[in-house]
Design an enzyme around this catalytic site. Structure first.
Site, PDB file in Angstrom:
ATOM      1  N   HIS A 148     -16.003  -6.965  -7.016  1.00  0.00           N
ATOM      2  CA  HIS A 148     -15.592  -6.546  -8.351  1.00  0.00           C
ATOM      3  C   HIS A 148     -16.550  -7.101  -9.392  1.00  0.00           C
ATOM      4  O   HIS A 148     -16.669  -8.314  -9.554  1.00  0.00           O
ATOM      5  CB  HIS A 148     -14.196  -7.067  -8.668  1.00  0.00           C
ATOM      6  CG  HIS A 148     -13.111  -6.382  -7.918  1.00  0.00           C
ATOM      7  ND1 HIS A 148     -11.838  -6.265  -8.413  1.00  0.00           N
ATOM      8  CD2 HIS A 148     -13.091  -5.761  -6.712  1.00  0.00           C
ATOM      9  CE1 HIS A 148     -11.076  -5.614  -7.540  1.00  0.00           C
ATOM     10  NE2 HIS A 148     -11.819  -5.309  -6.499  1.00  0.00           N
ATOM     11  N   ARG A 173     -17.555  -2.427  -7.337  1.00  0.00           N
ATOM     12  CA  ARG A 173     -16.656  -1.795  -8.294  1.00  0.00           C
ATOM     13  C   ARG A 173     -17.017  -2.266  -9.693  1.00  0.00           C
ATOM     14  O   ARG A 173     -17.170  -3.472  -9.923  1.00  0.00           O
ATOM     15  CB  ARG A 173     -15.200  -2.150  -7.990  1.00  0.00           C
ATOM     16  CG  ARG A 173     -14.193  -1.274  -8.730  1.00  0.00           C
ATOM     17  CD  ARG A 173     -12.764  -1.753  -8.537  1.00  0.00           C
ATOM     18  NE  ARG A 173     -12.403  -2.755  -9.535  1.00  0.00           N
ATOM     19  CZ  ARG A 173     -11.149  -3.134  -9.795  1.00  0.00           C
ATOM     20  NH1 ARG A 173     -10.144  -2.614  -9.105  1.00  0.00           N
ATOM     21  NH2 ARG A 173     -10.893  -4.044 -10.706  1.00  0.00           N
ATOM     22  N   TYR A 185      -6.416  -4.075 -18.576  1.00  0.00           N
ATOM     23  CA  TYR A 185      -5.992  -4.405 -17.210  1.00  0.00           C
ATOM     24  C   TYR A 185      -7.122  -4.050 -16.245  1.00  0.00           C
ATOM     25  O   TYR A 185      -7.733  -2.994 -16.330  1.00  0.00           O
ATOM     26  CB  TYR A 185      -4.734  -3.623 -16.846  1.00  0.00           C
ATOM     27  CG  TYR A 185      -4.224  -3.917 -15.452  1.00  0.00           C
ATOM     28  CD1 TYR A 185      -3.422  -5.027 -15.212  1.00  0.00           C
ATOM     29  CD2 TYR A 185      -4.557  -3.101 -14.376  1.00  0.00           C
ATOM     30  CE1 TYR A 185      -2.957  -5.305 -13.943  1.00  0.00           C
ATOM     31  CE2 TYR A 185      -4.096  -3.382 -13.104  1.00  0.00           C
ATOM     32  CZ  TYR A 185      -3.301  -4.482 -12.884  1.00  0.00           C
ATOM     33  OH  TYR A 185      -2.855  -4.756 -11.628  1.00  0.00           O
ATOM     34  N   HIS A 238      -6.607   2.851 -12.374  1.00  0.00           N
ATOM     35  CA  HIS A 238      -5.294   2.188 -12.440  1.00  0.00           C
ATOM     36  C   HIS A 238      -4.191   3.142 -12.901  1.00  0.00           C
ATOM     37  O   HIS A 238      -3.318   2.757 -13.698  1.00  0.00           O
ATOM     38  CB  HIS A 238      -5.348   0.962 -13.359  1.00  0.00           C
ATOM     39  CG  HIS A 238      -6.179  -0.156 -12.824  1.00  0.00           C
ATOM     40  ND1 HIS A 238      -7.393  -0.534 -13.381  1.00  0.00           N
ATOM     41  CD2 HIS A 238      -5.997  -0.984 -11.762  1.00  0.00           C
ATOM     42  CE1 HIS A 238      -7.912  -1.540 -12.704  1.00  0.00           C
ATOM     43  NE2 HIS A 238      -7.083  -1.829 -11.708  1.00  0.00           N
ATOM     44  N   GLU A 262     -10.702   5.571  -8.155  1.00  0.00           N
ATOM     45  CA  GLU A 262      -9.473   5.076  -7.526  1.00  0.00           C
ATOM     46  C   GLU A 262      -8.273   5.250  -8.452  1.00  0.00           C
ATOM     47  O   GLU A 262      -8.377   5.038  -9.664  1.00  0.00           O
ATOM     48  CB  GLU A 262      -9.653   3.596  -7.192  1.00  0.00           C
ATOM     49  CG  GLU A 262      -8.436   2.927  -6.596  1.00  0.00           C
ATOM     50  CD  GLU A 262      -8.631   1.437  -6.420  1.00  0.00           C
ATOM     51  OE1 GLU A 262      -7.609   0.747  -6.220  1.00  0.00           O
ATOM     52  OE2 GLU A 262      -9.773   0.963  -6.494  1.00  0.00           O
ATOM     53  N   GLU A 288      -2.938   2.106  -2.782  1.00  0.00           N
ATOM     54  CA  GLU A 288      -2.667   0.681  -2.593  1.00  0.00           C
ATOM     55  C   GLU A 288      -1.202   0.338  -2.798  1.00  0.00           C
ATOM     56  O   GLU A 288      -0.725  -0.682  -2.298  1.00  0.00           O
ATOM     57  CB  GLU A 288      -3.549  -0.168  -3.497  1.00  0.00           C
ATOM     58  CG  GLU A 288      -3.215  -0.123  -4.966  1.00  0.00           C
ATOM     59  CD  GLU A 288      -4.133  -1.013  -5.786  1.00  0.00           C
ATOM     60  OE1 GLU A 288      -3.611  -1.871  -6.519  1.00  0.00           O
ATOM     61  OE2 GLU A 288      -5.354  -0.852  -5.698  1.00  0.00           O
ATOM     62  N   ARG A 309      -5.971   4.210   0.544  1.00  0.00           N
ATOM     63  CA  ARG A 309      -6.088   2.796   0.187  1.00  0.00           C
ATOM     64  C   ARG A 309      -4.909   1.942   0.656  1.00  0.00           C
ATOM     65  O   ARG A 309      -4.806   0.769   0.301  1.00  0.00           O
ATOM     66  CB  ARG A 309      -6.187   2.678  -1.337  1.00  0.00           C
ATOM     67  CG  ARG A 309      -7.416   3.338  -1.935  1.00  0.00           C
ATOM     68  CD  ARG A 309      -8.500   2.342  -2.211  1.00  0.00           C
ATOM     69  NE  ARG A 309      -8.052   1.380  -3.191  1.00  0.00           N
ATOM     70  CZ  ARG A 309      -8.243   0.061  -3.094  1.00  0.00           C
ATOM     71  NH1 ARG A 309      -8.841  -0.450  -2.033  1.00  0.00           N
ATOM     72  NH2 ARG A 309      -7.815  -0.751  -4.047  1.00  0.00           N
ATOM     73  N   HIS A 338      -6.934  -1.671   0.252  1.00  0.00           N
ATOM     74  CA  HIS A 338      -6.761  -2.641  -0.824  1.00  0.00           C
ATOM     75  C   HIS A 338      -7.039  -4.038  -0.275  1.00  0.00           C
ATOM     76  O   HIS A 338      -6.669  -4.356   0.852  1.00  0.00           O
ATOM     77  CB  HIS A 338      -5.312  -2.527  -1.315  1.00  0.00           C
ATOM     78  CG  HIS A 338      -4.932  -3.462  -2.407  1.00  0.00           C
ATOM     79  ND1 HIS A 338      -5.588  -3.513  -3.615  1.00  0.00           N
ATOM     80  CD2 HIS A 338      -3.927  -4.376  -2.497  1.00  0.00           C
ATOM     81  CE1 HIS A 338      -5.017  -4.416  -4.385  1.00  0.00           C
ATOM     82  NE2 HIS A 338      -4.001  -4.955  -3.737  1.00  0.00           N
ATOM     83  N   ASP A 342      -4.117 -10.842  -4.289  1.00  0.00           N
ATOM     84  CA  ASP A 342      -2.672 -10.956  -4.086  1.00  0.00           C
ATOM     85  C   ASP A 342      -2.301 -10.749  -2.627  1.00  0.00           C
ATOM     86  O   ASP A 342      -1.132 -10.882  -2.266  1.00  0.00           O
ATOM     87  CB  ASP A 342      -1.908  -9.966  -4.976  1.00  0.00           C
ATOM     88  CG  ASP A 342      -2.285  -8.521  -4.716  1.00  0.00           C
ATOM     89  OD1 ASP A 342      -3.480  -8.244  -4.556  1.00  0.00           O
ATOM     90  OD2 ASP A 342      -1.379  -7.667  -4.681  1.00  0.00           O
ATOM     91  N   GLU A 365     -12.034  -3.379   0.331  1.00  0.00           N
ATOM     92  CA  GLU A 365     -12.089  -4.203  -0.874  1.00  0.00           C
ATOM     93  C   GLU A 365     -12.075  -5.678  -0.475  1.00  0.00           C
ATOM     94  O   GLU A 365     -11.347  -6.086   0.424  1.00  0.00           O
ATOM     95  CB  GLU A 365     -10.886  -3.900  -1.762  1.00  0.00           C
ATOM     96  CG  GLU A 365     -10.865  -4.685  -3.064  1.00  0.00           C
ATOM     97  CD  GLU A 365      -9.679  -4.336  -3.943  1.00  0.00           C
ATOM     98  OE1 GLU A 365      -9.733  -4.631  -5.149  1.00  0.00           O
ATOM     99  OE2 GLU A 365      -8.694  -3.764  -3.421  1.00  0.00           O
TER     100      GLU A 365
END
Length: 428
Positions: A148, A173, A185, A238, A262, A288, A309, A338, A342, A365
């Site tokens: 990222h 990304r 975000y 998103h 995405e 995701e 994803r 994904h 997290d 990812e």
């Protein structure tokens, strides 16, 4: 090629080296427990223990709703596991899915995923093999990952992307802040460690679609000029666009050959992607937040996406994710799991074993965990030159330092929400 991990040291905690004894006889589950820890962010881990002392780990983290899954496991799933044969992975999966009556949903499927992943870990340890060998063996030498790159401005993002390129990343990304917006975000302050669940109560961001649609083509133009054409560029919307807006953005970006866009629009209405397809040839990725094959069946069968994803922890574990990949393979849709922070190292390892084995792998990812997280979850997977490998340790190749995990107490954290500038709750 030699594989080294630039972040993780295993000096403190040796990984299990159980060799394949008792790989075919019934192995009774005698105990299971849920471990909640927060080494920088919250993780929920299921540990299943068998009668001969072999144990397996499964990730059960549902970002922003962690304790819901912990309760589901502790109060409703674990009592049903005791006494069952740990080898019967598919049967246990079907029992937990069909036996609950209330099927699917992120809490249920994350809990089932934790059980499924832990059982694959156990089976690998009993067989003395890494999980990818049990899934049919490797279909490639390593797994291409993307990092990222983000920044407040286009210039900041391009600078970080150049750093990733220098580290050997073949896919990056790119995200940047939207001028006139106080926060965006998906754009973090730290270029490596990104945690979107950022407050004890949900943060509210303000959104303007028109400003966003103007800045993204400028970002891609600058990135291509700086990085050239030998690196894949990805972008995450998103879920913040309508189908026609997503089609317009995809068309504007075609000249820069994105690897994918995405989560272009909310996918509850799978037919919405037909409209996007009518207006752009830019590849589309989504999934995701999907938790079953039913969330993506029409998208795959109608070839409305190019990458699925869905991930191990939220889509029912390795067993169910393989079913999704098998369906996708029939329609030339590739995987792109994904892999944000997290998801614990347990899930990261499971994803890499899955990635290495499936024929229709696309990209994985990869967001690096903090040193504190890596210390709690020592692991065998490695990164080198833009690619990863799960390692050759039996099972998943990940352990948990329970004593260290106990030092990091749970901290309630919510994902942010978006509102339009006039105060309307944004539909994403």
């Amino acid at each position: 090629m030699p594989r080294t991990n630039p972040i993780v040291s295993h000096d403190r905690h040796e990984l299990p080296t159980t060799v394949g004894q008792g790989a075919s006889k019934a192995v009774k589950i005698i105990d299971a427990k849920v471990i909640v820890t927060s080494p920088g962010r919250n993780f929920v881990t299921l540990k299943i223990i068998t009668e001969d002392g072999v144990y397996g780990l499964g990730d059960a983290t549902l970002n922003g709703r962690e304790l819901s899954v912990a309760s589901y496991l502790q109060d409703h799933v674990i009592p049903c596991l005791i006494g069952r044969d740990a080898h019967r992975i598919e049967d246990i999966w079907q029992y937990l899915y069909k036996g609950a009556y209330w099927r699917r949903g992120p809490v249920t499927m994350s809990a089932i995923a934790a059980v499924d992943t832990a059982l694959w870990d156990i089976k690998g340890k009993l067989a003395g093999l890494p999980v990818y060998q049990l899934l049919g063996g490797a279909s490639r030498e390593s797994v291409m990952v993307y990092g990222h790159a983000n920044g407040t401005t286009i210039e900041d993002t391009v600078k970080v992307a150049l750093e990733y390129q220098a580290q050997g990343y073949k896919a990056i990304r790119i995200q940047c802040g939207v001028p006139g917006m106080a926060s965006t975000y998906g754009v973090s302050k730290d270029k490596y460690f990104y945690e979107p669940a950022d407050a004890d109560l949900p943060t509210e961001n303000v959104w303007n679609t028109s400003k966003y649609l103007r800045i993204v083509p400028e970002l891609f133009k600058a990135a291509r000029e700086a990085l050239g054409w030998d690196v894949h560029l990805l972008h995450d919307i998103h879920h913040r666009l309508t189908p026609i807006e997503a089609g317009r953005l995809g068309k504007d970006l075609e000249q820069y050959r994105p690897f994918w866009l995405e989560d272009a629009t909310p996918a509850e209405n799978q037919e919405a992607f037909k409209l996007i397809r009518q207006h752009t040839t830019t590849p589309l990725a989504v999934g995701e937040i999907f938790n079953s094959i039913h969330d993506c069946r029409e998208l795959i069968e109608n070839q409305l996406i190019d990458y699925i994803r869905a991930t191990v922890v939220h889509a029912g574990g390795i067993s169910h994710l393989r079913k999704i990949a098998n369906l996708a393979d029939l329609y030339q849709v590739r995987t792109g799991c994904h892999g944000a922070t997290d998801l614990s190292p347990v899930c990261m390892a499971a994803a890499l074993h899955f990635d290495l084995s499936v024929p229709n792998f696309g990209v994985q990812e990869y967001m690096r965990h903090t040193p504190e997280t890596d210390a709690v979850f020592p692991h065998a997977y490695t990164f080198e030159n833009g690619a990863m490998h799960p390692g050759e340790a039996p099972g998943l190749g990940v352990d948990i330092d329970e004593e260290l995990a106990a030092k990091y107490e749970y901290n309630r954290a919510f994902l942010p929400v978006n509102r339009l500038e006039d105060g309307t709750m944004f539909n994403w």
